[in-house]
Scaffold this active site. Structure first.
Site, mmCIF file in Angstrom:
data_model
loop_
_atom_site.group_PDB
_atom_site.id
_atom_site.type_symbol
_atom_site.label_atom_id
_atom_site.label_comp_id
_atom_site.label_asym_id
_atom_site.label_seq_id
_atom_site.Cartn_x
_atom_site.Cartn_y
_atom_site.Cartn_z
ATOM 1 N N SER A 137 0.823 -1.204 0.000
ATOM 2 C CA SER A 137 0.000 0.000 0.000
ATOM 3 C C SER A 137 0.863 1.263 0.000
ATOM 4 O O SER A 137 1.667 1.449 -0.910
ATOM 5 C CB SER A 137 -0.929 -0.050 1.217
ATOM 6 O OG SER A 137 -1.983 0.849 1.067
ATOM 7 N N ASP A 153 -10.495 -4.298 -5.000
ATOM 8 C CA ASP A 153 -9.769 -3.705 -3.869
ATOM 9 C C ASP A 153 -10.283 -2.272 -3.749
ATOM 10 O O ASP A 153 -10.012 -1.454 -4.623
ATOM 11 C CB ASP A 153 -8.257 -3.749 -4.152
ATOM 12 C CG ASP A 153 -7.435 -3.058 -3.052
ATOM 13 O OD1 ASP A 153 -8.036 -2.418 -2.160
ATOM 14 O OD2 ASP A 153 -6.197 -3.147 -3.091
ATOM 15 N N HIS A 185 -7.536 -5.667 0.262
ATOM 16 C CA HIS A 185 -6.344 -4.828 0.127
ATOM 17 C C HIS A 185 -5.122 -5.468 0.776
ATOM 18 O O HIS A 185 -4.024 -4.938 0.678
ATOM 19 C CB HIS A 185 -6.625 -3.458 0.768
ATOM 20 C CG HIS A 185 -5.559 -2.441 0.509
ATOM 21 N ND1 HIS A 185 -5.174 -2.081 -0.769
ATOM 22 C CD2 HIS A 185 -4.787 -1.717 1.358
ATOM 23 C CE1 HIS A 185 -4.217 -1.167 -0.690
ATOM 24 N NE2 HIS A 185 -3.961 -0.936 0.594
#
Lengths: 375, 266
Positions: free
Chosen positions: B96, B218, B246
């Site tokens: 991320s 996601d 995610h």
């Protein structure tokens, strides 16, 4: 009366519990939900079960929170508790909810699921908002008061300090007038001069006391282990003349050491000892210091055989610039005992007095032994 | 110097191999996120785990609001870790927001990195003039509100008292151990920096070969965003996993391990 064990109907309990229940698969798909939660959300069962994921019941912020916090926690520790999140109802209104969830290992033929309990906290949320607002307001007020206080302290200090200089000049000039014999004894001028002089002296005393008082809060207090016997010794040295002139006797036992600001504690004893002599009776002053150990704190007593006062005035004597006697009768500013009170507040203690007219006063105060622990 | 660095970022080194693999966690949690992935690389690589300053068991007092007001502060930390530990030919795995931290670090110091593995990267979360990031500014504000409720709601009437209470170390210990528990102010600040930062222009500057791992659906980093990153990074490979969410390294670790291994072996 029927006292047979009451058996719950498991399905009825699940569906109609005063609590929301829901189960979801690892990918978020809802596989079961109870009647209560459906009712809260305004959906029919077939609109949810195997139709919607838990994430779809969340707003965007909630979705991000789910992916960055709730899901990782569920995966890593198998449970989460007390998560505060808003669910979206069918009507798109928001339902503030408190969520607990735990992983249930897969039974044969089923994937592992996460069971959620959902508590409607609409009212609690409103209450929480009120609390938050109140806290913010209180913090602002404290901040403002702190500033005002600081300014006042600075003002009191500066004013009393700056007033001292012109007053000293006036006193000096008056001494010159007196020495040079400008006012013959018995003349009207001498009478006025005497009044001016005594008023100037009174003003000097007031300024000195005000300055001392403003110093209590004016500087950072420095706490250290202080021997109360040493403090009493220094206080007595500072009023040595007063003690000698009045032939006062002090009986001081072995006292403990406590956490405190030495300078302030000296001032505390100096004021109490000084008062015990100043408000003496006909008899020669005898001052007894005693103390009681009460575990976390000590109580110190300063008992005198002075003039005393009526107990109904006990609350008044600690007031700022409050006095029971006129200045003409016994000189004073009414600042000493309020300074004592302030010093004890700073030390986390309290002060009080028991007195009887004509029979002396018994001042007592408490002090925590360990200031940090007490606060 | 190294001890300070190790303490600041709570660095943990393991593995039997020589070439370093550095794993960087995403927003919200800490290095514990990698627990299902690292065992698969333990034999062949040196494994470096760390917590970003402000997260996990990093040194909270090192959190400098100015330094960390953009991802560059974190990228500088990553470079300092590589230098401080004398790491060479680093394989960097970032989840991320840490994908972008890797992009910034590799853009600044390409000599340190051999490969980047980016799980769920997004250079910009907010929709903007034809660019699809998946969120509006209001969505991010709503996240901050949710964070406030969970970090600063009624619990905040209790937690600061507990944390600051040296008489009850067991409580502060428990809070510190919670993977996703951050200092509320830091959590909010990091959320703003993560979700409002725009690093689109930094993507083409990276020459380090990269693997982009994408899930579907996601909500945080949608497929369009992964594809955008792939297009903007000339030396990248794009891998769409057969899983949603995610955090595939938590929900589908075997797929993540497989794609990283396939990529590194080619």
């Amino acid at each position: 009366m029927n006292t047979q064990p009451f058996l719950e109907d498991a399905e009825d309990l699940y569906q109609n519990a005063p609590f929301g229940y829901m189960s979801m698969r690892e990918d978020g798909l809802i596989v079961n939900i109870n009647g209560t939660l459906l009712d809260w959300l305004g959906y029919d069962r077939d609109e949810i079960v195997y139709q919607k994921s838990f994430q779809e019941l969340l707003g965007m912020g909630g979705k991000i929170y789910f992916e960055t916090h709730i899901m990782p926690l569920l995966k890593m520790q198998g449970e989460v508790s007390e998560i505060n999140i808003e669910l979206k109802t069918k009507e798109s209104t928001k339902l503030p909810a408190l969520i607990n969830a735990m992983r249930i290992l897969g039974r044969s033929g089923y994937q592992p699921v996460y069971r959620f309990s959902v508590l409607d906290i609409t009212q609690r949320k409103l209450y929480e908002l009120e609390l938050k607002k109140a806290r913010e307001k209180a913090e602002q007020t404290v901040q403002r008061l702190k500033q005002v206080n600081q300014e006042l302290e600075q003002f009191a200090y500066t004013a009393s300090h700056d007033l001292q200089a012109p007053l000293n000049t006036i006193s000096g000039l008056m001494s010159l007038l007196e020495q040079n014999g400008h006012f013959p004894a018995g003349s009207e001028g001498a009478k006025y001069f005497f009044l001016i002089k005594s008023n100037a002296q009174r003003m000097k005393m007031m300024i000195k006391d005000l300055l001392e008082y403003s110093k209590i809060d004016g500087k950072e207090t420095e706490f250290e282990e202080v021997s109360l016997n040493e403090v009493c010794g220094i206080a007595l040295e500072m009023i040595e003349n007063q003690v000698k002139e009045n032939n006062a006797t002090f009986i001081i036992p072995e006292l403990p050491s406590i956490d405190g600001d030495k300078i302030q504690l000296v001032r505390l004893f100096q004021n109490l000892f000084g008062n015990a002599i100043k408000y003496r009776s006909e008899a020669e002053p005898v001052i007894n210091v005693e103390f009681e150990d009460k575990g976390d704190q000590i109580t110190v007593f300063v008992k005198d055989n002075g003039m005393g006062f009526e107990q109904k005035h006990a609350g008044q004597v600690f007031g700022f610039m409050k006095r029971l006697h006129t200045h003409d009768r016994i000189q004073g500013t009414g600042i000493g005992l309020s300074a004592c009170k302030r010093i004890l507040e700073i030390h986390g203690g309290t002060i009080g007095v028991k007195s009887e007219q004509g029979k002396g006063s018994d001042f007592y105060f408490t002090l925590p032994k360990n200031y940090e622990k007490a606060n | 110097m190294n001890n300070e660095l190790i303490k600041r970022n709570n660095i943990n080194i393991s593995g039997k191999g020589v070439q370093p693999m550095v794993f960087a966690h995403g927003y919200g949690c800490d290095q514990n996120m990698w627990r299902y992935i690292t065992p698969a690389f333990d034999r062949d690589y040196q494994i470096i785990l760390f917590d970003h300053v402000g997260s996990g068991k990093s040194d909270q007092s090192a959190y400098d609001y100015e330094k960390y007001s953009s991802l560059k502060g974190y990228a500088d930390d990553l470079i300092a870790i590589c230098e401080g530990l004398n790491l060479q030919r680093v394989i960097y795995v970032g989840h991320s927001v840490s994908s972008m931290i890797g992009v910034l670090a590799a853009g600044k110091r390409p000599d340190l990195f051999e490969n980047l593995v980016m799980i769920g990267p997004s250079p910009f979360y907010i929709n903007d003039n034809g660019y699809f990031g998946g969120f509006t500014r209001q969505d991010i504000d709503e996240l901050i509100e949710t964070l406030e409720s969970n970090y600063l709601g009624w619990s905040s009437f209790i937690t600061p008292v507990i944390i600051g209470n040296s008489e009850k170390p067991e409580y502060s210990e428990e809070l510190r151990n919670s993977f996703c528990n951050m200092n509320p102010e830091i959590a909010k600040h990091f959320a703003r920096v993560t979700f409002l930062g725009d690093n689109r222009e930094d993507l083409p500057k990276v020459s380090t070969p990269a693997l982009i791992i994408q899930c579907h659906p996601d909500v945080i980093a949608p497929v369009q965003v992964g594809e955008y990153v792939h297009k903007q990074m000339p030396e990248s490979r794009y891998e769409l996993l057969d899983t949603s969410g995610h955090c595939p390294h938590l929900t589908a670790p075997e797929q993540v391990i497989h794609s990283i291994k396939m990529y590194l072996n080619n």
